[in-house]
Design a protein around this motif. Structure first.
Motif, PDB file in Angstrom:
ATOM      1  N   GLU A 123      47.670  38.870  48.656  1.00  0.00           N
ATOM      2  CA  GLU A 123      47.604  39.943  47.678  1.00  0.00           C
ATOM      3  C   GLU A 123      48.985  40.148  47.057  1.00  0.00           C
ATOM      4  N   GLU A 172      45.585  39.902  40.903  1.00  0.00           N
ATOM      5  CA  GLU A 172      45.597  40.587  42.187  1.00  0.00           C
ATOM      6  C   GLU A 172      46.150  39.697  43.299  1.00  0.00           C
ATOM      7  N   GLN A 173      45.938  38.394  43.181  1.00  0.00           N
ATOM      8  CA  GLN A 173      46.437  37.468  44.189  1.00  0.00           C
ATOM      9  C   GLN A 173      47.322  36.400  43.556  1.00  0.00           C
TER      10      GLN A 173
END
Length: 368
Positions: free
Chosen positions: A260, A335-336
């Motif tokens: 993350e 997000e990642q």
């Protein structure tokens, strides 16, 4: 020269062009703003010989003319005026201006307009258009990686590559590489590249908006001019050969993690609190299902963080500059992210998940 203009318009123009005012110069006139009234508008221009900015505002012009007004005093006065109309009357013989707002009057001594350098012409330019938000993102994701040292002048700029179907930017300081690209119809500019100064790109990034409005770009042999939103921005081109950054990208990786973005960035940020001395190093320890983030400074203390991650490949220990790692992570807008490591002393690649329009190459810190 005599004109009247809305304070908001005049103040916005002055704030814009002040970014190009020379702060250290042997020519006093470069510390000023060329102010010209003609054809129902007032035009402000500033330059430091590397970048030039021109901005215009509507005005009721009673008498046309020009004068160079000291940027510092003009900017301070306009900041202190909250609203309304501002009147400017110039006595070109005594080289001074009278600014009037309601019951307030300000007299500023300036310089003759003839002393101000002429802005460079761009001959035989290649032209294209690009959306403001696209150009702003290209700058945001790369310009932090340009070199701040003048030892290799070509590295103090970023390379802009242009073709009909899109554009790409590379920046490197010799220890890391930042790359970003976009696919867009830019017209028919042909294929070429140009190296633009990092400082110019920083100032340009602050002026661009997140809108779809277009930037008209003209690229000459020595200068590049960009026009958008009533602003004309000109910068010199850095002469030289930019490194082949694509050749540095590793072909194979010994360890890969997916984590993350925000969680990993926050862990690195906290670990950097004790990595402010010496090499400013963060150690990453790859283990199954997690990454340990460590830093220590004998005189300060130590920090250990643990972040969940999908891991594959070998268990490795690798050290990075805290600043380089954090600055790269801050440009990731997914997000990642994926971190691919080719070895403890070999280049690593950091990139967003599901996107191939940006990546960062970072050299680890050797521990032996």
């Amino acid at each position: 020269m005599k004109f009247e203009a809305a304070h908001a318009d005049l103040a916005a123009c002055a704030q814009t062009v002040q970014r190009a005012v020379a702060t250290r110069t042997t020519l006093p006139v470069l510390s000023g703003i060329l102010t010209t009234a003609a054809d129902d508008k007032v035009t402000l221009v500033a330059t430091d010989h590397e970048i030039s900015i021109r901005c215009s505002a509507p005005a009721a012009v009673t008498s046309p003319g020009s004068l160079v007004l000291p940027a510092r005093y003009l900017g301070d006065i306009l900041r202190k005026i909250p609203y309304g109309e501002v009147s400017c009357e110039v006595d070109e013989a005594s080289v001074r201006a009278l600014l009037t707002w309601q019951r307030s009057q300000f007299v500023i001594h300036g310089y003759a307009a003839r002393e101000f350098p002429q802005l460079p012409e761009i001959d035989g330019a290649r032209t294209f258009t690009i959306a403001q938000h696209s150009l702003r993102e290209l700058i945001r994701k790369t310009n932090f990686a340009v070199s701040r040292e003048d030892i290799r002048p070509v590295l103090t700029g970023a390379q802009l590559e242009v073709k009909a179907g899109g554009a790409a930017v590379f920046a490197t300081d010799g220890y890391r590489i930042a790359h970003a690209s976009i696919e867009a119809e830019l017209g028919q500019p042909g294929e070429f590249s140009v190296i633009l100064p990092g400082r110019a790109l920083s100032e340009l990034g602050r002026l661009l908006s997140d809108s779809e409005d277009q930037v008209a770009v003209a690229v000459g042999a020595n200068q590049v001019r960009l026009e958008f939103g009533g602003i004309e921005f000109t910068t010199r081109v850095i002469d030289g050969t930019f490194p082949n950054c694509r050749a540095v990208v590793p072909k194979e990786y010994r360890a890969i993690i997916t984590a993350e973005t925000e969680e990993f960035l926050n862990a690195c940020d906290r670990a950097s609190l004790v990595a402010r001395e010496g090499a400013q190093m963060i150690m990453l320890k790859f283990e199954e299902g997690r990454v340990r983030v460590n830093s220590q400074t004998p005189e300060v203390g130590s920090v250990q963080e643990e972040v969940a991650a999908n891991t594959s490949g070998e268990p490795l220990d690798v050290a990075f500059s805290a600043r380089y790692l954090i600055e790269a992570l801050r440009t990731i807008d997914t997000e990642q992210f994926i971190l691919e490591v080719s070895g403890p002393a070999s280049p690593a690649r950091l990139r967003p998940v599901g996107r191939d329009d940006a990546f960062h190459i970072i050299l680890p810190i050797r521990l032996d």
